[in-house]
Design a protein around this motif. Structure first.
Motif, mmCIF file in Angstrom:
data_model
loop_
_atom_site.group_PDB
_atom_site.id
_atom_site.type_symbol
_atom_site.label_atom_id
_atom_site.label_comp_id
_atom_site.label_asym_id
_atom_site.label_seq_id
_atom_site.Cartn_x
_atom_site.Cartn_y
_atom_site.Cartn_z
ATOM 1 N N ASN A 238 53.000 -47.268 -22.974
ATOM 2 C CA ASN A 238 54.505 -46.936 -22.544
ATOM 3 C C ASN A 238 54.487 -46.599 -20.895
ATOM 4 O O ASN A 238 55.500 -46.210 -20.327
ATOM 5 C CB ASN A 238 55.136 -45.662 -23.094
ATOM 6 C CG ASN A 238 55.552 -46.023 -24.645
ATOM 7 O OD1 ASN A 238 56.600 -46.724 -25.021
ATOM 8 N ND2 ASN A 238 54.626 -45.956 -25.728
ATOM 9 N N ASP A 239 53.126 -46.705 -20.411
ATOM 10 C CA ASP A 239 52.899 -46.500 -19.116
ATOM 11 C C ASP A 239 53.871 -47.356 -18.119
ATOM 12 O O ASP A 239 53.683 -48.467 -18.648
ATOM 13 C CB ASP A 239 51.752 -46.049 -18.441
ATOM 14 C CG ASP A 239 51.399 -45.317 -17.173
ATOM 15 O OD1 ASP A 239 52.739 -45.057 -16.638
ATOM 16 O OD2 ASP A 239 50.649 -45.598 -16.503
ATOM 17 N N ASP A 240 54.197 -47.332 -16.908
ATOM 18 C CA ASP A 240 54.797 -48.355 -16.199
ATOM 19 C C ASP A 240 53.797 -49.407 -15.373
ATOM 20 O O ASP A 240 54.042 -49.843 -14.285
ATOM 21 C CB ASP A 240 55.967 -47.756 -15.365
ATOM 22 C CG ASP A 240 55.294 -46.787 -14.211
ATOM 23 O OD1 ASP A 240 54.260 -46.435 -14.280
ATOM 24 O OD2 ASP A 240 56.151 -46.345 -13.321
ATOM 25 N N GLN A 241 52.466 -48.882 -15.497
ATOM 26 C CA GLN A 241 51.452 -49.871 -14.739
ATOM 27 C C GLN A 241 51.181 -51.227 -15.088
ATOM 28 O O GLN A 241 51.769 -51.486 -16.387
ATOM 29 C CB GLN A 241 50.018 -48.942 -14.727
ATOM 30 C CG GLN A 241 49.584 -49.046 -16.347
ATOM 31 C CD GLN A 241 48.172 -48.130 -16.424
ATOM 32 O OE1 GLN A 241 47.261 -48.296 -15.331
ATOM 33 N NE2 GLN A 241 47.776 -47.647 -17.434
ATOM 34 N N ASN A 242 50.723 -52.182 -14.579
ATOM 35 C CA ASN A 242 50.237 -53.325 -14.826
ATOM 36 C C ASN A 242 49.767 -53.706 -16.370
ATOM 37 O O ASN A 242 48.922 -53.002 -16.658
ATOM 38 C CB ASN A 242 49.589 -53.863 -13.623
ATOM 39 C CG ASN A 242 49.431 -55.432 -13.968
ATOM 40 O OD1 ASN A 242 48.529 -56.087 -14.485
ATOM 41 N ND2 ASN A 242 50.393 -56.449 -13.263
ATOM 42 N N LYS B 48 46.450 -51.776 -18.150
ATOM 43 C CA LYS B 48 46.545 -51.349 -19.473
ATOM 44 C C LYS B 48 45.442 -51.733 -20.414
ATOM 45 O O LYS B 48 44.763 -51.190 -21.248
ATOM 46 C CB LYS B 48 47.950 -51.586 -19.978
ATOM 47 C CG LYS B 48 49.337 -50.951 -19.519
ATOM 48 C CD LYS B 48 50.458 -51.324 -20.083
ATOM 49 C CE LYS B 48 51.771 -50.572 -19.312
ATOM 50 N NZ LYS B 48 53.020 -50.975 -20.149
ATOM 51 N N TYR C 291 50.539 -43.593 -24.684
ATOM 52 C CA TYR C 291 50.938 -43.119 -23.332
ATOM 53 C C TYR C 291 50.476 -44.259 -22.526
ATOM 54 O O TYR C 291 51.506 -44.784 -21.705
ATOM 55 C CB TYR C 291 50.297 -41.874 -22.859
ATOM 56 C CG TYR C 291 50.245 -41.598 -21.469
ATOM 57 C CD1 TYR C 291 51.639 -40.703 -20.910
ATOM 58 C CD2 TYR C 291 49.542 -42.263 -20.530
ATOM 59 C CE1 TYR C 291 51.778 -40.410 -19.836
ATOM 60 C CE2 TYR C 291 49.879 -41.796 -19.118
ATOM 61 C CZ TYR C 291 51.007 -41.009 -18.491
ATOM 62 O OH TYR C 291 51.180 -40.870 -17.791
ATOM 63 N N GLY D 210 54.490 -46.299 -5.406
ATOM 64 C CA GLY D 210 55.024 -46.699 -6.493
ATOM 65 C C GLY D 210 55.630 -48.257 -6.589
ATOM 66 O O GLY D 210 56.165 -48.516 -7.360
ATOM 67 N N GLU D 211 55.268 -48.993 -5.592
ATOM 68 C CA GLU D 211 55.581 -50.139 -5.250
ATOM 69 C C GLU D 211 54.411 -50.915 -4.897
ATOM 70 O O GLU D 211 53.723 -50.752 -4.186
ATOM 71 C CB GLU D 211 56.689 -50.304 -4.077
ATOM 72 C CG GLU D 211 58.238 -49.728 -4.280
ATOM 73 C CD GLU D 211 58.779 -50.594 -5.391
ATOM 74 O OE1 GLU D 211 58.599 -51.784 -5.451
ATOM 75 O OE2 GLU D 211 59.706 -50.085 -5.996
ATOM 76 N N TYR E 223 46.808 -53.443 -5.617
ATOM 77 C CA TYR E 223 46.944 -52.341 -6.253
ATOM 78 C C TYR E 223 46.411 -50.942 -6.026
ATOM 79 O O TYR E 223 47.064 -49.923 -6.042
ATOM 80 C CB TYR E 223 46.710 -52.339 -7.879
ATOM 81 C CG TYR E 223 47.592 -53.227 -8.651
ATOM 82 C CD1 TYR E 223 49.033 -53.084 -9.177
ATOM 83 C CD2 TYR E 223 47.293 -54.542 -8.851
ATOM 84 C CE1 TYR E 223 49.682 -54.064 -9.750
ATOM 85 C CE2 TYR E 223 47.768 -55.738 -9.436
ATOM 86 C CZ TYR E 223 49.242 -55.393 -9.970
ATOM 87 O OH TYR E 223 49.898 -56.120 -10.738
#
Length: 546
Positions: A51-55, A59, A48, A378-379, A488
């Protein structure tokens, strides 16, 4: 000290941590089964995370504990990931955002005039407008303050002139000469019928202000609240602090920058040598964005509907002559607004000649775009604006920041600029306010210096300014540091300034600050103590939390 709220909060948090470890110890008899189950669970969590869209840096910060201590690391990740407090704040901001969005619609004439001058700038405006609803304004003026003392003097003048409302939103507030002086004016203004709202971040309740301080101010007629008070509950949303510094008066003028409401910011209290900080005052149409930015944060937990239109001051009426905006001088109560487009020379480059400026030192012309950043939208707006400046710089990009804790994308952007022969200079503190952030920042020096980025340390003391300038035509002044927390995790704000003559003053201040700073070299990196180097490298594992 013993029975104070801060001590109680810390003790209750420690008790919760001890309970977690005791629980793990109690389950020791079932280690084989539990470890097997958590091995499968940690595998799923790793998939997970990847595949997450975080930096990528975030991760890595989670992958290490999940792999090294799978039981505790996995539980901690799941606990931090599924928080209801953050979801509530996000939903509330989304709801208020929908209400104020119609009030921030981009004036197409302003955007078209910018498009003709520089299509790339218009692209940045479209990004901010589409992602967060912020607009760029032509009929606005800017005044830059190179020190906290300078901003404080102007604050007092503008507060005394308030007739309708005063909005204050600050990260740090501490009792002392600065805050007491402001508070006396606020009390007087309330008695004159001026509406005063004051919001500060909840971390102040730990060491700076009593927990019930809002009640004290309410007795004077000042509407006051803490944003996200620190509570003795393990929760991730308590890391999302309100780091903004906003002052709006009557919808005519707004302040932002790095300066909080405490005596060290105006060098009345010396903590880390000379405190170098900066701010700006904005007037005209651009004040609208700061007003609505404040009201959106104020109304996160409010149940009473807000009539936002009551606080919007239409400072100017945009006039058109056929398809072109007409240059015009417009008078308001306290400021002069002039020239919707910055004067240019024959080569269409920004020029300081023939610039109209008000008697109070405000520079009119060009474009101003206030913007805010939220950890829940989200930005990464602040980061993207900074990278846009770096990537499009032609001659130079100059940066002042108190913290240098970078992710891979920011490092790559800075190195790319330097290797394009763009003069890339960063000024950081020589006397830090936090030792661990300085040790961590030093781990980036060698990598950047080897690639051509120049780094200076402000030797008189601590530099708290958050400033970008580039190519004599663009600048950003606000609250956004070059670290993970600002880029962030925190609520932030700033103003993007394009082709306004005040940019020359901002760049002049940068050069004056540079003259007071020591240029770091690779030899300085080699001489840095080995123990400190190692500690900085260890801290880099936790960089996303700093």
């Amino acid at each position: 000290m013993i029975f104070g709220r801060t001590t109680i909060v810390v003790l209750l948090l420690l008790i919760q941590i001890v309970i977690l470890f005791v629980t793990f110890n109690w389950l020791a008899d079932y280690t084989v089964f539990i470890y097997g189950a958590f091995t499968l669970l940690s595998g799923a969590v790793l998939i997970y995370i990847i595949n997450d869209d975080q930096n990528a840096s975030f991760k890595m910060a989670w992958i290490i504990p999940v792999l090294v201590i799978p039981v505790f690391g996995t539980l901690l990740y799941l606990f931090m990931k599924f928080q209801f407090g953050t979801k509530f704040i996000k939903r509330s901001m989304d709801d208020t955002g929908k209400i104020i969005k119609p009030l921030l619609i981009q004036n197409p004439d302003v955007l078209n005039s910018l498009q003709e001058i520089n299509p790339n700038e218009a692209g940045l405006v479209r990004y901010l407008n589409n992602s967060a609803g912020y607009s760029i304004y032509a009929n606005s003026s800017v005044k830059y303050f190179p020190l906290g003392e300078d901003k404080f003097k102007e604050m007092l003048i503008q507060l005394e002139a308030a007739k309708k409302f005063i909005f204050l939103e600050y990260f740090i507030v501490a009792k002392g000469y600065m805050w007491n002086s402001i508070l006396e004016i606020l009390k007087r203004k309330v008695n004159e019928g001026v509406e005063v709202r004051f919001m500060y971040d909840g971390t102040c309740s730990l060491f700076l202000l009593p927990y019930n301080y809002p009640k004290e101010l309410i007795k004077f007629g000042i509407q006051c609240k803490m944003f996200s008070p620190i509570k003795p509950i393990l929760s991730t949303h308590q890391t999302n602090r309100d780091h903004r510094k906003i002052l709006v008066i009557d919808g005519h003028v707004a302040f932002t920058g790095g300066i909080n409401l405490a005596d060290e910011y105006i060098n009345l209290e010396v903590r880390f040598g000379h405190w170098k900080d900066t701010a700006i005052m904005v007037s005209g149409d651009a004040v609208k964005s700061f007003t609505l930015m404040f009201l959106q944060m104020w109304n996160i937990k409010e149940q009473v509907p807000e009539i936002y239109e009551n606080y919007i001051c239409e400072n100017v009426q945009v006039m058109k002559d056929n398809e072109d905006l007409v240059d015009n001088v417009i008078l308001t109560d306290n400021v002069i607004l002039a020239d919707n487009v910055m004067p240019t020379d024959n080569n269409n480059n920004m020029s300081a000649d023939n610039v109209k400026s008000a008697d109070n030192g405000m520079s009119a012309g060009g474009y101003v775009m206030p913007f805010g950043d939220s950890p829940f939208d989200g930005e990464n707006i602040g980061k993207n604006v900074y990278i846009d400046i770096i990537n499009r710089a032609k001659n130079y990009v100059h940066i002042m920041t108190p913290y240098l804790i970078l992710d891979d994308e920011m490092i790559a952007a800075l190195i790319y600029a330097a290797q394009r022969d763009v003069e890339t200079i960063i000024i950081t503190p020589h006397i830090p306010d936090k030792v661990y952030t300085y040790l961590l920042a030093r781990t980036y020096y060698r990598e950047l210096l080897e690639k051509g980025v120049k780094i200076y340390e402000y030797t008189p003391g601590f530099i708290h300014a958050k400033v970008f300038t580039s190519d004599d035509e663009k600048a950003v002044v606000g609250t956004i540091n070059l670290d993970f927390r600002s880029l962030y995790l925190h609520f932030e704000c700033a103003a993007y300034i394009y082709r306004n003559p005040e940019i020359f003053k901002i760049e002049e201040d940068f050069q004056n600050t540079r003259l007071q700073s020591h240029e770091m070299t690779l030899e300085d990196c080699r001489k840095f103590p080995v123990v400190k180097k190692f500690l900085g490298q260890v801290l880099r594992l936790f960089a996303p939390l700093m």
